[in-house]
Each structure stands twice: as C-alpha cells, then as structure tokens.
Design a protein around this motif. Structure first.
Motif, PDB file in Angstrom:
ATOM      1  N   UNK A 122       0.818  -1.210   0.000  1.00 42.90           N
ATOM      2  CA  UNK A 122       0.000   0.000   0.000  1.00 42.90           C
ATOM      3  C   UNK A 122       0.849   1.256   0.000  1.00 42.90           C
TER       4      UNK A 122
ATOM      5  N   UNK B 143       0.175   8.743  -2.217  1.00 41.03           N
ATOM      6  CA  UNK B 143      -1.183   9.209  -1.998  1.00 41.03           C
ATOM      7  C   UNK B 143      -1.950   8.337  -1.012  1.00 41.03           C
TER       8      UNK B 143
ATOM      9  N   UNK C 165      -6.640  19.988 -25.881  1.00 40.59           N
ATOM     10  CA  UNK C 165      -7.673  19.441 -25.015  1.00 40.59           C
ATOM     11  C   UNK C 165      -8.448  18.370 -25.772  1.00 40.59           C
TER      12      UNK C 165
ATOM     13  N   UNK D 186      -8.889  14.484 -24.955  1.00 33.06           N
ATOM     14  CA  UNK D 186     -10.209  13.908 -24.792  1.00 33.06           C
ATOM     15  C   UNK D 186     -10.355  12.665 -25.668  1.00 33.06           C
TER      16      UNK D 186
ATOM     17  N   UNK E 171      -8.492   9.868 -24.253  1.00 31.58           N
ATOM     18  CA  UNK E 171      -9.168   9.252 -23.123  1.00 31.58           C
ATOM     19  C   UNK E 171     -10.302   8.354 -23.600  1.00 31.58           C
TER      20      UNK E 171
ATOM     21  N   UNK F 268     -13.182  -1.223 -22.298  1.00 34.75           N
ATOM     22  CA  UNK F 268     -14.370  -2.023 -22.544  1.00 34.75           C
ATOM     23  C   UNK F 268     -14.034  -3.296 -23.300  1.00 34.75           C
TER      24      UNK F 268
ATOM     25  N   UNK G  11     -12.346  -5.693 -20.979  1.00 34.29           N
ATOM     26  CA  UNK G  11     -13.310  -6.275 -20.047  1.00 34.29           C
ATOM     27  C   UNK G  11     -14.122  -7.361 -20.743  1.00 34.29           C
TER      28      UNK G  11
ATOM     29  N   UNK H 201     -14.386 -11.407 -19.870  1.00 38.95           N
ATOM     30  CA  UNK H 201     -15.599 -12.163 -19.563  1.00 38.95           C
ATOM     31  C   UNK H 201     -15.794 -13.309 -20.539  1.00 38.95           C
TER      32      UNK H 201
END
Lengths: 445, 639
Positions: free
Chosen positions: A287, A291, A422, A426, A429, A437, A440, A444
């Motif tokens: 840990x 932060x 910017x 964006x 990101x 996605x 993920x 699955x």
C-alpha cells in the motif's frame, strides 16, 4: 558507480574478524571471506558450491580485514562523524552483525587497553578531549540516555526499576521533535561518568545467551549522547548548539523471537527484523505510496531516529562478519543487508506536488508572457531594421494599443492551440475507455 | 508394527504429547540465558520416537530402505524442486494402507524434528529433516490421512527458503501446497487427520470440527506466505490478492483479532485506492470499520486512570480507529483528486464538455459496478455482512462528476478528519497531526475545483491558509524541516491561487481595466504573502550560516528552481503606481529569473527538471532589462 550514487551522509563499512581458536584448523584457505581494502570490496565464497559458481562481490565505503586496527577504523570512518556532532549536528552509528562476528569487540573492545578500545570508548574520549581543549567562553553540557527496543517496546535501561517498568512511549513536540516520554537522562561531566552510565545500562540490558555466543542479545539498544554547547555570539547573547550522537546496536539478523507458535514465525521474524530491513508488513509494503496512508507499523527505532536521518545528519553503518564456512548463510545475509543500507535515502521526501499542477496553472501565463515577448522581439527586430541608433524616447505610449492588440491576438491563438490539445487528450481518453471495454469484454468471454 | 493399543504405542503417544507440550508451552518459560532448553528436550523425545518407530518397523520385518534421519553432515544446499501435484494424487501407497500410514508417521516425526531444528537456528539440519519428510511422502498418495502433512511440510520449507532469500524456491513449495489443498478439497474434502492424530490414543483423537479448523488454518498460512513471496518477487497484484484471501479466510474461519484484522483491511484499501479500484477500497474500509467495532467500546478516561490495562486498551483502540479514519480520508481524497484529473482542462478548470460526456458514461459504470460486486471476493460473516454493506452505501465509489457529488465525498472525508484529529493531536503527534491537516487542506483544494462561485472558492482556499499558517510558524525547523518546507510551498501556492481568484473576480465585476484601490491592496497583500512563503522555502535551503547552497540536492532541485521562478513572477505582478517602485520590483524579479538561468547554465543536469520554466526565464532575462530601461527613461523624462 552505485557507490557514488549513495548519499554522502550514509556510509557503510564492513569488518571481518580473524579466525578464532576453534576455527584455526580451517586455515586461511578455508576462509569464506576475502577483502580488497583498496577497492572496498568483500568477496564471499560459498563453501558448499562447486568451483565454477561465481563468487559474490560486494562493494562498500570501506572494508576492514582481520589485520585491521581499532584505531584505523575509528580515525578513518568514525572521527568525522563525531566532529560533526560536536559542531551541532546529529550523527548515528549502527552496528550490525551476526553474534560472534566481533560486533562487540568493534564497538566496545577492551576499554582499558588503548590499542583495543572500540568505537564507543574512542568516541567518548574524543568528545571529552574536545571539550577540555575548547575555549573558556564555551560551556558544554553532555547528557546520556540508554534504552533498548525489545519486540517493539521501548525500555529505559537507566531506570533502576527497568525490569518491571511499563514500556515507554514515543511522542512528538512541535518545538523539540521526537522524544521518549519519561526517559532517564544523565548529565555526564567526564569520560568516567559516561562510562559508568553505559555500564549501568549494559547490566540492565536483557542479555540472552545462546549456544552461539552468550554476550549476544536479541534487542536493539540505543545509547544517545546529547552535546549542548553554549557560547556568547557576536551579539553578546548566548547561542546554544545541540548535537546528538546515536549509538545503535542492532539485534542480530539471525535472531528470532523465541516463540512456540507455529507458522507465525515468518511474521515474527519480520517483526524482530522490522527495523533492519524495513520490510514491515506485506500489506503495508503493497500500500505504500505517496497518496496513501499506511498505518504506523513503522519500527520504533526508525521513528526515534527520524530526525537523525535527514538534513545534515551523518550516518555510519558498521557491519561485522565471521570468516568461517559454517556461518556462510548468515554472512551472506549480513552482506546483503549492509548492501541495502548503502541505498538508505537520508533525505526524507520533499513535496514534489507542484510538478503537474504548476505547469498547468502556468500555461496561460506563459502564453501571455510569450505574447509580450514575441511582440517585443518582433518590434525590436523591426526597429533594428528601420534605423539603428534610434533611442528609446521614441517608444511612446501611443504604441501600447498596438501592443495590447497583438497580445490579445496571440493569446487567442494560444487558446485555440490549447483547445486543440484538449481535444486530443479527450480523444485519447475516449480511446482508453474503449480499450478498457474491449479488455473487459475479453475477460468475460 | 506395534498395535495401536499396545503399551509400547501408548508410551510413544505420551512422549509425543510431552514433546508438543515442551515445544509449545514450556519453551515460553525458558530463561533468557538458555532460551532453547525445552526445545532441545523436545528434540530428544522426538528422536526417541523416531527410533521406536524404526524398531517397530524392523520387528515387523518390513523392508528397510530409509535414509537416515539423524546424520548431522552438511548437505550441499542446492535449492530443491518440489514434485508435481499430479504425481502426489496418482502415485504411491494409499494413505490408509499400513505402509502409507507408517510413512506418514515417520514423515511427521521428521517434520517436527525439522521445525525444531529451524526454531533453534540450525537451519541446514532442519532442512534435512523436512526433506526427509518430503521423501517419505513421495511414496504416498494424497489422502485425508496425510494431506495435512503434505501442506505443513511445504509451508515450513517455504519459510525456510524465503528466509534465505531464495524466494523462487520458496514459491515452488508454497504453490504446490496451494494446489494440493485445492485439489484435495475438490476431490475429497473430508476433514483430514491432523499430524497430532498420528500419535494420539483412540480417546484423544481430534473432532472433525477441530481437524477442519487446523487444516484450514494451515492453508490460510500457505496463502499468507505466498502473499509475502509474491511481494518479494515484485508481483504486487498477486500479493494483494493473496493478502485479500488471507483476510477473507481469517474472517470466515473466525480466526482473527478484530483490531489487527481491521487495520490490515484498512491498509489493504490503500493499495486498492492507489490502483484506482475504489469499489474494493471501499469494501476493505467498510469491513475495517465494522470489524474494529467488534473490539468493543473505548474505555472512558476515568476507567483508564483506574487501571493500567484499561488505559492500554483505551490507547490501542483510539489509536487504531484513528488510523482507520486516516485511511478513509485518503479514500475520499484520492477519489476527488482522480476525478479532478479527468475533468480539468489544460489550465486546471472544469471542462464542461468532458463532464457531460462522463455523466453519460456513468450509467454503464453503475451497471458494471453491480456486476463486479457480485464477482468480488467479499468479506464478512453472517452477522457482519449487512453492516458492512450498509456502511458501503454511505459513500460513493464512482468518481464524482459535479459539485454536489464532490461535496458528499468531501463531507465524509472531513468527518474522518475530525475523528482522526481527536487522537492525533498536535501535542504528542506532530507529524501525524500535520499529515491530517495537509489532507484536510487537499480535500478543500479538490472541492474548490468543483465550486463555480469564485467568492466561495476563494473562501475555501482561505480555510486552507488558516489551518496551515499558524502550524507552519510554530514548528521548529531543526526537527521538522521537511514538513515546514512542504507547508511553506503549499501556503505560497494557496496565496497565489487566492490572488488569481481575486483578480478574476474584480475583472468580472468591473469591465473597466482599472482596479479600485481596495482590490489592489488585497491583491498586493496576497501577492506578497505568496512571495514571502516561497522566499521562506528558499531560505530554508541555506546553510546554517545563511549561505545559498551552490549545489541543490536532487530532492529539492525542482522545488527550489520553481520557487525562484514564481517569486520572480510574483514581483513582476505586484501593482505599483509609482514608477520607482515598479522598477524596484522588476529588478528583484529579474534577479530571480537570472538565478534560474545561471543555475541551469552551471548545472546542466538541472535543465531537464525545469524545461518550461527555464525557457521562460531566459526570455524574461532578455526582456525585462528593456522594460526596466524604458521605465527608467520615462522617470527621467518626467522629472
């Protein structure tokens, strides 16, 4: 190279004792430790390995072999540290080594024999000789405390009631830093007195004899000497300088708590070695980060020494080794530990937070400033092209309007550029989210 | 072999009980100058048991092919490799056959001898005994009679090799232990024999419940050891998973002490939050809070004064609960900061397009959360499960996207700040207290980002200044230099932010370019305060004689140059109507810009750390003299 990288203020020196009577039959050829004093290297041979296995080499700030003199070690490695304590800084000497490797000889030695006196009596002598030779307007006050840390409990070795007393607690004060609540502190006016204090503490110390060496012990011991010097300054007022010397006797690395609880030993071993390896608890280690908050399992020793391990403080670690093959594992452990100690960060972390935030905050400012610079440069260039030698008088206020306009335009351009950036971010990101996605989905599927 | 009911056998059982008693109970009372007395006695008994078992064997006419367990010869310490799980399940004697049982019994004695030697710091001999046990087991198939020994001996070998820093070897043993457990539970699962059962008379055999408990505990240890091994190998994610499983098993099997468990869970949350896994982090924290409640109420101050035990308990409970509160603070803070990072544009303001987009993506996330929750490794026993879940509901685990959401998290965090400060007071806990203050300040800073009303935003920053300024000035630099430096820097930046906000506000209210004198005064005060703390930071780097360092340490290199740069900037922003004052400020400004440039010229290694600031400083060093000259010229002209 790594030697240079380690902090100036942490030095690691290693000393190997000669073969003892029981081991003499092994002969010099049987020794597992070789030293190169010039290079500061220790070469370790595995007695159970084949000839083809490479020997392990470790490099330190200084190495002392079986022929080394007590005085040499003191003068070369310890003296500068004591000088800095007398100058008002903090200094710490750690002694580390498996029992029976001459740790006690190196640190204490034979007090009565000047040739065989160890680091501690030499340091005492150094301090009081310095005081006796100092100018008469300087007044010194030397105080000593002695404590041991056994299974993370702090005990006062100078308390006559030592055995039954409650464990002491560490506290902090905004004005005086970390302290041990209710710790005895003895004023010492001479070498004799400070030696007496140390003797009292040594007797009180929980000494556990084992089959390996009856003088060895299982606890960390910390002897703290505070040297206060008061001297009238140029302003006529008294100036007080306080230096502190910490002499730390670290519990042997191979020592384990005597515990009957099965399976708990890995944890126990980690516990008694907490101060040494700072491995701490597994979770705490996982840990650990800027932060996060890691609840205090930090060893008492580390906390106690926290102000002695930073700023202008100097630290020396003296590790002692045995040359006999039967101690190979422990010797290797000691060398590895000492090697790690070289990289101790003596400087606590400094706030590095501004890095990103600052740049962002400044981006617009930078744009504005650049605009001004840009404009000026362009103008001065123009001017140079026009007439050389025209003086600044002609640079009137009427031009300010034009300048402002140029600045505004530049800022606008910059804003557009930032907007584009910017946008890029964006999109980036967005791509990341998409990627997530997809991953993920794969997981699955 | 002697029959289980024979007197000879009974004698062996008695010896074993004695040995166990010596090892576990008596050894705790051994004197400091003879710490292993009882263990040595136990060793002798174990050796006798070993010989008796062997003689039974000989008497029964069994073939003799045992490797001697007694040799004290040093074997070369080559890291051994563990056999495959597959073989252990398919080959060798049946566990319940006479040969299989005999092997297991001899193996168990070797095991205990091994542990005994390791305990008394004779590692090599200990290893030999443990490996003898492994060899005996190699001849057996895994079954309920021996599976416990299969696991225990591997745990011990794992510890032994980990202690020698041979982590991969340790990993091999422990991973095999893990897979043997899993396979056994899948294929058999009946409560297995404990090793003590081998040497118990019929009437003393353990109950099935006790057998299961001991077996499960052995496996919990395997997990715990593996967690450490993975950590040492740098596989943090795996290590975290094993820590998590260890905690979960402790709780499920009801083998834990509440405060210790709670603190571990709280600490584990800190791993998760630094990885952005807030759902797991929140789960750990909620469990920590609930389980720490099981430790009971904090004894009152009056009770603590009456008895030492109560006083100790009071101290322990208060401290650990305050620690858990601090972990919660970090949870809230990281959640706010992570969200801020995503929502801010290139100048640190809220990016509303991005905000909208994230709000749209939110629904998907919520569904995902639900799914992940179902598959996660959850903590809890029957009676704690609901309380943990209800605590989780009190704070979100998704990144906040607007002021209201941010405020909800801020308030939770602030509540924990109050709790933590109750124990970690300034007097006695300086470092801890200040760390909490710094977190509180950061909570405000993050919240301010979402606040649209600039006036209120400014007030939030004022709160930050109010909590830090007095503390910063109270601390003694000799002991708290680093903390003071951090605070100085933060104060300087906070004043700077307030100054910028004031200016923006003034410009918004009034379209005309000129500021009223009141605003100018405020602006200049904030500007000077910011410069003052940057300067204080720089002064703290000086030698005791007050000399500037020629060489900046790596740790302070960037902060120091940035502070210079910002002081320079602040001086040039001070509003001054008199040209002479302007010139004075610009001179100071220039001096600081020059320092940055000169330092980087003489220390090329510094360039990379302050690239942007350096570039700008260079330009300013070129420009400012022109501006200063112009001002001076104007002054002479006006005179």
């Amino acid at each position: 190279m790594s030697k240079n990288k380690s902090s100036e203020s942490v030095k690691v020196v290693v000393r190997c004792r000669p073969l003892n009577r029981k081991e003499e039959s092994i002969g010099p050829a049987g020794c597992i430790v070789q030293m190169d004093i010039r290079l500061g290297q220790v070469i370790l041979r595995n007695p159970r390995s084949t000839a083809s296995e490479p020997q392990k080499t470790f490099t330190f700030d200084a190495v002392y072999d079986a022929n080394s003199k007590q005085r040499d070690l003191y003068d070369e490695s310890v003296r500068p540290l004591i000088d800095s304590v007398l100058a008002g800084f903090n200094g710490t000497i750690f002694a580390y080594g498996q029992t029976g490797t001459g740790k006690t000889y190196t640190m204490q030695g034979a007090w009565m024999d000047p040739e065989k006196r160890g680091v501690i009596p030499n340091a005492f002598d150094h301090i009081f000789t310095h005081i006796s030779r100092s100018q008469s307007d300087r007044q010194y006050l030397v105080r000593a405390s002695y404590l041991e840390i056994y299974l993370e409990e702090v005990r006062d070795l100078l308390d006559p009631n030592h055995g039954n007393a409650r464990a002491l607690e560490l506290r902090e004060n905004p004005d005086s830093g970390v302290y041990v609540r209710d710790l005895t502190s003895c004023v010492c006016k001479s070498i004799k007195e400070i030696e007496e204090v140390m003797n009292v503490g040594n007797q009180a110390r929980a000494v556990g004899a084992t089959d390996m060496n009856e003088h060895s012990s299982r606890s960390h011991a910390l002897f703290m000497i505070t040297v206060e010097c008061s001297q009238p300054g140029p302003d006529g007022r008294k100036h007080i300088r306080v230096g502190r010397l910490n002499l730390v006797d670290l519990a042997g690395s191979e020592r384990q708590a005597k515990t009957g609880v099965q399976g708990e030993r890995l944890k126990e071993a980690a516990k008694i070695n907490l101060s040494l390896s700072a491995l701490g608890n597994v979770i705490s280690a996982l840990a650990d980060g800027r932060s996060s908050h890691v609840p205090y399992r930090d060893s008492k020793l580390t906390r106690l020494l926290q102000d002695s391990l930073g700023g202008n403080a100097k630290t020396i670690m003296v590790a002692t080794l045995g040359p006999s093959p039967q101690h190979y594992d422990e010797t290797l452990t000691t060398l590895r530990y000492a090697n790690r100690a070289k990289n101790i960060q003596n400087q606590p972390r400094v706030n590095e937070d501004p890095k990103d935030a600052l740049l962002r905050e400044f981006q617009m400012e930078i744009a504005r400033l650049r605009a001004q610079l840009h404009h000026r440069k362009w103008r001065s260039k123009q001017k140079k092209e026009q007439v050389d030698g025209e003086d600044w008088e002609g640079d009137g206020d009427e031009e300010t309007d034009g300048e402002e306009k140029a600045v505004e335009e530049y800022v606008k351009l910059e804003e557009q550029r930032l907007e584009r950036e910017k946008q890029d971010i964006r999109e980036d990101q967005f791509m990341l989210a998409e990627e997530k996605h997809r991953l993920l989905g794969e997981k699955r599927g | 072999m002697a029959s289980v009911s024979s007197d000879e056998w009974r004698a062996i059982c008695d010896k074993f009980t004695n040995a166990q008693n010596l090892t576990v109970v008596e050894s705790c009372n051994d004197p400091d100058n003879d710490p292993f007395r009882s263990k040595y006695k136990a060793r002798e008994l174990l050796r006798e048991i070993y010989c008796s078992l062997k003689s039974f064997e000989a008497g029964d006419g069994e073939e003799e092919e045992e490797s001697g367990g007694e040799s004290g010869v040093q074997r070369p310490v080559e890291p051994p490799v563990d056999g495959q799980t597959e073989e252990a399940f398919s080959q060798g004697f049946c566990g319940d056959s006479p040969a299989g049982l005999r092997a297991a019994k001899l193996g168990a004695v070797e095991y205990y001898l091994g542990v005994n030697h390791v305990d008394t710091e004779e590692l090599s001999a200990g290893q030999e005994h443990l490996m003898n046990c492994m060899k005996l087991l190699e001849r057996c198939r895994v079954s309920s009679e021996n599976v416990s020994l299969f696991i225990h001996v591997r745990n011990q070998l794992g510890i032994l090799w980990a202690g020698r820093d041979e982590t991969e070897t340790a990993q091999g043993f422990l991973e095999t232990a893990e897979s043997i457990y899993q396979r056994y539970m899948k294929e058999d699962g009946s409560p297995p024999f404990d090793m003590t059962d081998y040497f118990s008379t019929e009437e003393n055999l353990l109950t099935h419940q006790e057998r299961t408990k001991r077996f499960e505990l052995a496996y919990t240890h395997s997990m715990y050891y593996l967690a450490q091994v993975y950590k040492n190998l740098g596989e943090t994610e795996r290590a975290a998973t094993y820590c998590h499983s260890t905690l979960q098993r402790q709780l499920k099997l009801n083998q834990f002490s509440p405060m210790e468990w709670a603190l571990n869970a709280a600490t584990l949350s800190q791993y998760y939050i630094t990885k952005g896994r807030y759902m797991e982090g929140r789960h750990c924290l909620s469990a920590a809070t609930v389980i720490s409640g099981l430790a009971g109420d904090v004894p009152s101050e009056a009770a603590a004064q009456e008895s030492e035990t109560e006083s100790e308990r009071r101290e322990q409970l208060r401290q650990k609960r305050a620690e858990i509160a601090r972990c919660w603070i970090k949870y809230c803070l990281n959640l706010l900061q992570d969200s801020k990072k995503l929502l801010e544009d290139s100048i640190g303001e809220l990016d509303t397009d991005r905000q909208e987009e994230m709000k749209r993506a939110r629904r998907l996330e919520e569904e995902e959360e639900e799914k992940e929750r179902k598959s996660a490794l959850l903590f809890g026993s029957e009676d704690t499960f609901d309380s943990i879940a209800s605590l989780e509901e009190k704070v979100g685990c998704l990144l906040p996207l607007d002021f209201n959401e941010a405020r909800a998290i801020f308030l939770v965090g602030q509540n924990y700040v109050t709790q933590a400060k109750e124990y970690f007071q300034m007097d006695g806990y300086v470092t801890d207290h200040i760390e909490i203050l710094q977190d509180h300040s950061s909570l405000f800073r993050s919240l301010a980002f979402y606040e649209e009303d600039l006036e209120r935003r400014c007030k939030m920053h004022k709160r930050r200044v109010d909590m830090m300024e007095p503390v910063c000035n109270e601390l003694n630099s000799k002991y708290y230099l680093m903390i003071r430096r951090q605070m100085m820097f933060e104060l300087a930046e906070t004043f700077n932010e307030m100054m910028d906000l004031k200016l923006t506000l003034a410009n918004r209210q009034d379209d005309s370019e000129s500021l009223d004198s009141h605003t100018i005064k405020k602006f200049n005060n904030l500007c000077s305060a910011s410069a003052k703390y940057f300067q204080m930071f720089l002064d703290s780097l000086c030698s005791p004689e007050g000399k500037q360092p020629e060489h900046l340490e790596e740790e302070v290199l960037r902060p120091a140059l940035v502070a210079r740069f910002r002081v320079a900037r602040l001086y040039s922003r001070l509003i001054c109507t008199a040209p002479s004052g302007q010139v004075e400020n610009l001179d100071k400004s220039l001096e600081h810009y020059k320092y940055v440039v000169q330092y980087c010229d003489t220390h090329p290694e510094a360039v990379a750390t302050v690239e942007t600031e350096l570039e700008l400083s260079r330009e300013m060093v070129g420009l400012l003299p022109l501006k200063i000259n112009r001002l001076k010229a104007k002054m002479t002209a006006n005179n």
